[in-house]
Scaffold this active site. Structure first.
Site, PDB file in Angstrom:
ATOM      1  N   ASP A   1       0.818  -1.231   0.000  1.00  0.00           N
ATOM      2  CA  ASP A   1       0.000   0.000   0.000  1.00  0.00           C
ATOM      3  C   ASP A   1       0.843   1.269   0.000  1.00  0.00           C
ATOM      4  O   ASP A   1       0.415   2.297   0.524  1.00  0.00           O
ATOM      5  CB  ASP A   1      -0.965   0.031   1.201  1.00  0.00           C
ATOM      6  CG  ASP A   1      -1.817  -1.214   1.274  1.00  0.00           C
ATOM      7  OD1 ASP A   1      -2.250  -1.676   0.213  1.00  0.00           O
ATOM      8  OD2 ASP A   1      -2.032  -1.730   2.383  1.00  0.00           O
TER       9      ASP A   1
ATOM     10  N   LYS B   1       2.230   2.273  -5.075  1.00  0.00           N
ATOM     11  CA  LYS B   1       2.931   1.819  -6.285  1.00  0.00           C
ATOM     12  C   LYS B   1       2.094   2.037  -7.535  1.00  0.00           C
ATOM     13  O   LYS B   1       2.619   2.331  -8.601  1.00  0.00           O
ATOM     14  CB  LYS B   1       3.264   0.318  -6.184  1.00  0.00           C
ATOM     15  CG  LYS B   1       4.212  -0.021  -5.075  1.00  0.00           C
ATOM     16  CD  LYS B   1       4.419  -1.520  -4.967  1.00  0.00           C
ATOM     17  CE  LYS B   1       3.213  -2.287  -4.502  1.00  0.00           C
ATOM     18  NZ  LYS B   1       2.768  -2.011  -3.121  1.00  0.00           N
TER      19      LYS B   1
ATOM     20  N   LYS C   1       0.079   4.383  -8.393  1.00  0.00           N
ATOM     21  CA  LYS C   1       0.217   5.739  -8.940  1.00  0.00           C
ATOM     22  C   LYS C   1       1.593   5.916  -9.608  1.00  0.00           C
ATOM     23  O   LYS C   1       1.699   6.493 -10.694  1.00  0.00           O
ATOM     24  CB  LYS C   1       0.034   6.770  -7.816  1.00  0.00           C
ATOM     25  CG  LYS C   1       0.334   8.160  -8.289  1.00  0.00           C
ATOM     26  CD  LYS C   1       0.103   9.240  -7.271  1.00  0.00           C
ATOM     27  CE  LYS C   1       0.795  10.502  -7.791  1.00  0.00           C
ATOM     28  NZ  LYS C   1       0.502  11.678  -7.001  1.00  0.00           N
TER      29      LYS C   1
ATOM     30  N   GLY D   1      -4.270  -4.250  -4.477  1.00  0.00           N
ATOM     31  CA  GLY D   1      -5.272  -3.276  -4.902  1.00  0.00           C
ATOM     32  C   GLY D   1      -4.551  -1.998  -5.259  1.00  0.00           C
ATOM     33  O   GLY D   1      -4.105  -1.273  -4.389  1.00  0.00           O
ATOM     34  N   HIS D   2      -4.340  -1.779  -6.543  1.00  0.00           N
ATOM     35  CA  HIS D   2      -3.607  -0.587  -6.976  1.00  0.00           C
ATOM     36  C   HIS D   2      -4.596   0.500  -7.368  1.00  0.00           C
ATOM     37  O   HIS D   2      -5.382   0.324  -8.293  1.00  0.00           O
ATOM     38  CB  HIS D   2      -2.670  -0.933  -8.134  1.00  0.00           C
ATOM     39  CG  HIS D   2      -1.536  -1.809  -7.706  1.00  0.00           C
ATOM     40  ND1 HIS D   2      -0.742  -2.499  -8.577  1.00  0.00           N
ATOM     41  CD2 HIS D   2      -1.059  -2.106  -6.467  1.00  0.00           C
ATOM     42  CE1 HIS D   2       0.178  -3.177  -7.905  1.00  0.00           C
ATOM     43  NE2 HIS D   2      -0.011  -2.959  -6.618  1.00  0.00           N
TER      44      HIS D   2
ATOM     45  N   GLN E   1       2.157  -5.809  -3.164  1.00  0.00           N
ATOM     46  CA  GLN E   1       2.522  -5.892  -1.737  1.00  0.00           C
ATOM     47  C   GLN E   1       3.871  -5.175  -1.490  1.00  0.00           C
ATOM     48  O   GLN E   1       4.199  -4.268  -2.219  1.00  0.00           O
ATOM     49  CB  GLN E   1       2.571  -7.349  -1.248  1.00  0.00           C
ATOM     50  CG  GLN E   1       1.209  -8.025  -1.195  1.00  0.00           C
ATOM     51  CD  GLN E   1       0.776  -8.613  -2.523  1.00  0.00           C
ATOM     52  OE1 GLN E   1       1.563  -9.226  -3.206  1.00  0.00           O
ATOM     53  NE2 GLN E   1      -0.476  -8.445  -2.876  1.00  0.00           N
TER      54      GLN E   1
ATOM     55  N   PRO F   1      -9.568  -1.033   7.873  1.00  0.00           N
ATOM     56  CA  PRO F   1      -8.749   0.117   8.278  1.00  0.00           C
ATOM     57  C   PRO F   1      -7.293  -0.324   8.386  1.00  0.00           C
ATOM     58  O   PRO F   1      -7.010  -1.409   8.908  1.00  0.00           O
ATOM     59  CB  PRO F   1      -9.301   0.510   9.645  1.00  0.00           C
ATOM     60  CG  PRO F   1     -10.289  -0.518  10.030  1.00  0.00           C
ATOM     61  CD  PRO F   1     -10.547  -1.437   8.885  1.00  0.00           C
ATOM     62  N   ARG F   2      -6.387   0.478   7.864  1.00  0.00           N
ATOM     63  CA  ARG F   2      -4.966   0.116   7.965  1.00  0.00           C
ATOM     64  C   ARG F   2      -4.404   0.591   9.295  1.00  0.00           C
ATOM     65  O   ARG F   2      -4.798   1.644   9.794  1.00  0.00           O
ATOM     66  CB  ARG F   2      -4.181   0.753   6.817  1.00  0.00           C
ATOM     67  CG  ARG F   2      -4.582   0.218   5.467  1.00  0.00           C
ATOM     68  CD  ARG F   2      -3.793   0.900   4.344  1.00  0.00           C
ATOM     69  NE  ARG F   2      -4.282   0.434   3.046  1.00  0.00           N
ATOM     70  CZ  ARG F   2      -4.400   1.197   1.969  1.00  0.00           C
ATOM     71  NH1 ARG F   2      -4.040   2.459   2.004  1.00  0.00           N
ATOM     72  NH2 ARG F   2      -4.857   0.690   0.837  1.00  0.00           N
TER      73      ARG F   2
HETATM   74  P1  IMP Z   1      -2.607 -12.694   1.550  1.00  0.00           P
HETATM   75  O1  IMP Z   1      -1.635 -12.099   0.589  1.00  0.00           O
HETATM   76  O2  IMP Z   1      -4.037 -12.426   1.180  1.00  0.00           O
HETATM   77  O3  IMP Z   1      -2.330 -14.131   1.822  1.00  0.00           O
HETATM   78  O4  IMP Z   1      -2.395 -11.935   2.952  1.00  0.00           O
HETATM   79  C1  IMP Z   1      -1.206 -12.073   3.714  1.00  0.00           C
HETATM   80  C2  IMP Z   1      -0.839 -10.746   4.372  1.00  0.00           C
HETATM   81  O5  IMP Z   1      -0.457  -9.821   3.363  1.00  0.00           O
HETATM   82  C3  IMP Z   1      -1.983 -10.086   5.142  1.00  0.00           C
HETATM   83  O6  IMP Z   1      -1.434  -9.395   6.242  1.00  0.00           O
HETATM   84  C4  IMP Z   1      -2.538  -9.093   4.150  1.00  0.00           C
HETATM   85  O7  IMP Z   1      -3.205  -8.019   4.777  1.00  0.00           O
HETATM   86  C5  IMP Z   1      -1.263  -8.649   3.456  1.00  0.00           C
HETATM   87  N1  IMP Z   1      -1.493  -8.155   2.088  1.00  0.00           N
HETATM   88  C6  IMP Z   1      -1.755  -8.884   0.978  1.00  0.00           C
HETATM   89  N2  IMP Z   1      -1.884  -8.095  -0.089  1.00  0.00           N
HETATM   90  C7  IMP Z   1      -1.678  -6.844   0.340  1.00  0.00           C
HETATM   91  C8  IMP Z   1      -1.622  -5.577  -0.326  1.00  0.00           C
HETATM   92  O8  IMP Z   1      -1.787  -5.447  -1.540  1.00  0.00           O
HETATM   93  N3  IMP Z   1      -1.363  -4.518   0.466  1.00  0.00           N
HETATM   94  C9  IMP Z   1      -1.120  -4.621   1.797  1.00  0.00           C
HETATM   95  N4  IMP Z   1      -1.147  -5.773   2.451  1.00  0.00           N
HETATM   96  C10 IMP Z   1      -1.416  -6.884   1.724  1.00  0.00           C
END
Ligand code: IMP
Length: 425
Positions: free
Chosen positions: A16, A19, A21, A43-44, A224, A304-305
């Protein structure tokens, strides 16, 4: 082979970082944009002229009508992919004209999602996005996965699906008391997806390597971030792939020596979603302020982050393992209006001060950050386009960040929109 013009964009915190943008901006100058790992867990978000696009699988370069590749390292949710193609189509962007899907990519199947959901209900949950990512990569490594190319061999596809449903139904029932899946319905559904996607499927290893060798400007887009890397992140609270630059080669088939530059993307502070250690987390009003000012809610799950100060220890480690030569700092505008801004330079672990990233998750959870304080600034940064016009305290903060990480800041993002960016070099 012509001169290399490849660049890899990686998140160097917990994902998050913004990236989407940065890739969208760089894609203007690229010939091809390639996703190399992860899946619809990403989620971009890209905002173009006030219009918001959230992409989970299709590289952000699609908005510039660049060639976009979903490479072999990605785990593909076919329904999600089709929905994204349709959504873009309804907004006037024919994604399928420029999109290539690797025949070697693994497919996220319904049992992967069912297992991900089931495992997240009990103790030891990771806080996953429940998109089936972990179980799909687990099957890939266990050699039980289904690849895109399998979709086009009807007999073996059917055999694979039937065998997998039988196995996974037993696990779902015995371990989780969850309902089983029905292979006939899955086969019919996936045959439909396969027919719709057929025109996009190709040997992307050859496609991307030819582009690289032909001197094309190829951008590799990570999903990620470094701290979620299965090898280098805060294991086991990680995702199941390699978001770091090292994932580009295994995720695309482009050899390591052909990755010319690596650009790390970091927020001006830190966030994390899901469980796991986060040393600089602010569980107070300041954390809430960052969340509200930064709109820190997950693009995929809406969660919420968790928010906190910039973690220099984790980010410097990420710069090291990625070999980042450039840095994009995002969301600097969110820090405007604070009296002071803090930056963690070290951790205190069991009474000892260290600037190294501990490998042990328990130690990390108990560690206390050592902060350096910076004077805040009040100006609205969103209209600033020239680095020199930034308020003095903001420049001091960024200068320290550059020195601490030993990497040049090439871009600073000061707002959601594409144009709210300071390009420095
Ligand atoms: P998974 O990738 O769905 O298996 O999740 C594993 C961990 O990675 C969890 O803590 C998710 O919240 C985190 N995570 C997966 N994709 C993202 C992302 O695009 N942004 C931020 N955290 C992510």
């Amino acid at each position: 082979m012509k001169k290399l013009r490849t660049k890899c964009v990686v998140g160097i915190q917990w994902g998050d970082e913004g990236k989407g943008k940065i890739v969208d901006l760089l894609a203007q100058e690229a010939d091809m944009v390639v996703r190399y790992q992860g899946g619809a867990n990403a989620g971009h978000t890209v905002v173009v002229k006030g219009e918001k696009f959230v992409l989970h699988l299709i590289p952000s370069g699609v908005l510039h009508r660049r060639a976009c590749v979903i490479a072999n390292g990605v785990v593909v949710d076919l329904l999600q992919l089709l929905q994204e193609i349709d959504e873009l189509g309804s907004r006037g962007i024919r994604a399928d004209r420029n999109l290539f899907l690797s025949d070697r990519a693994h497919v996220v199947m319904p049992w992967h999602k069912a297992l991900d959901k089931a495992a997240e209900t009990g103790k030891g949950k990771i806080g996953t996005t429940q998109r089936g990512i972990g179980p799909c990569y687990a099957d890939k490594i266990a050699r039980k996965g289904i690849r895109v190319s399998d979709l086009y061999s009807p007999a073996s596809f059917e055999a694979l699906v039937r065998a997998q449903v039988e196995e996974k139904n037993r696990i779902l029932s015995a371990l989780y008391g969850a309902p089983g899946l029905e292979p006939g319905a899955i086969l019919a559904e996936y045959r439909g997806y396969a027919a719709r996607l057929k025109g996009l499927v190709t040997d992307t290893v050859d496609l991307v390597n030819r582009a690289v060798d032909g001197g094309k400007r190829v951008l590799f887009e990570g999903a990620q971030g470094s701290m979620l890397d299965v090898d280098f992140g805060t294991y086991p609270f990680v995702t199941s792939s390699s978001p770091n630059a090292s994932g580009v080669s295994s995720g695309t088939g482009v050899p390591p020596r052909k990755i010319l530059t690596v650009l790390g993307v970091a927020k001006a502070y830190c966030t994390r979603v899901g469980e796991g250690p986060f040393p600089t987390e602010l569980k107070d009003a300041m954390g809430d302020r960052l969340r509200e000012a930064g709109g820190e809610y997950g693009a995929t799950t809406g969660r919420p982050r968790r928010c906190g100060w910039f973690d220099g220890v984790a980010t410097r480690y990420a710069v090291q393992i990625n070999g980042a030569q450039e840095l994009a700092v995002t969301k600097l505008d969110v820090l405007s209006g604070l009296d002071e801004v803090l930056f963690a330079t070290e951790y205190r672990v069991n009474g000892k001060v260290t600037d190294r990233m501990p490998s042990e998750t328990g130690g990390l959870a108990g560690c206390e950050p050592v902060y350096r304080k910076f004077k805040g600034w009040t100006a609205d940064l969103s209209k600033i386009r020239d680095y020199d016009d930034l308020p003095g305290p903001a420049k001091i903060y960024l200068k320290f960040l550059e020195r601490y990480l030993n990497v040049k800041i090439s871009m600073v993002s000061v707002g959601k929109d594409r144009e709210k960016t300071i390009i420095r070099h």
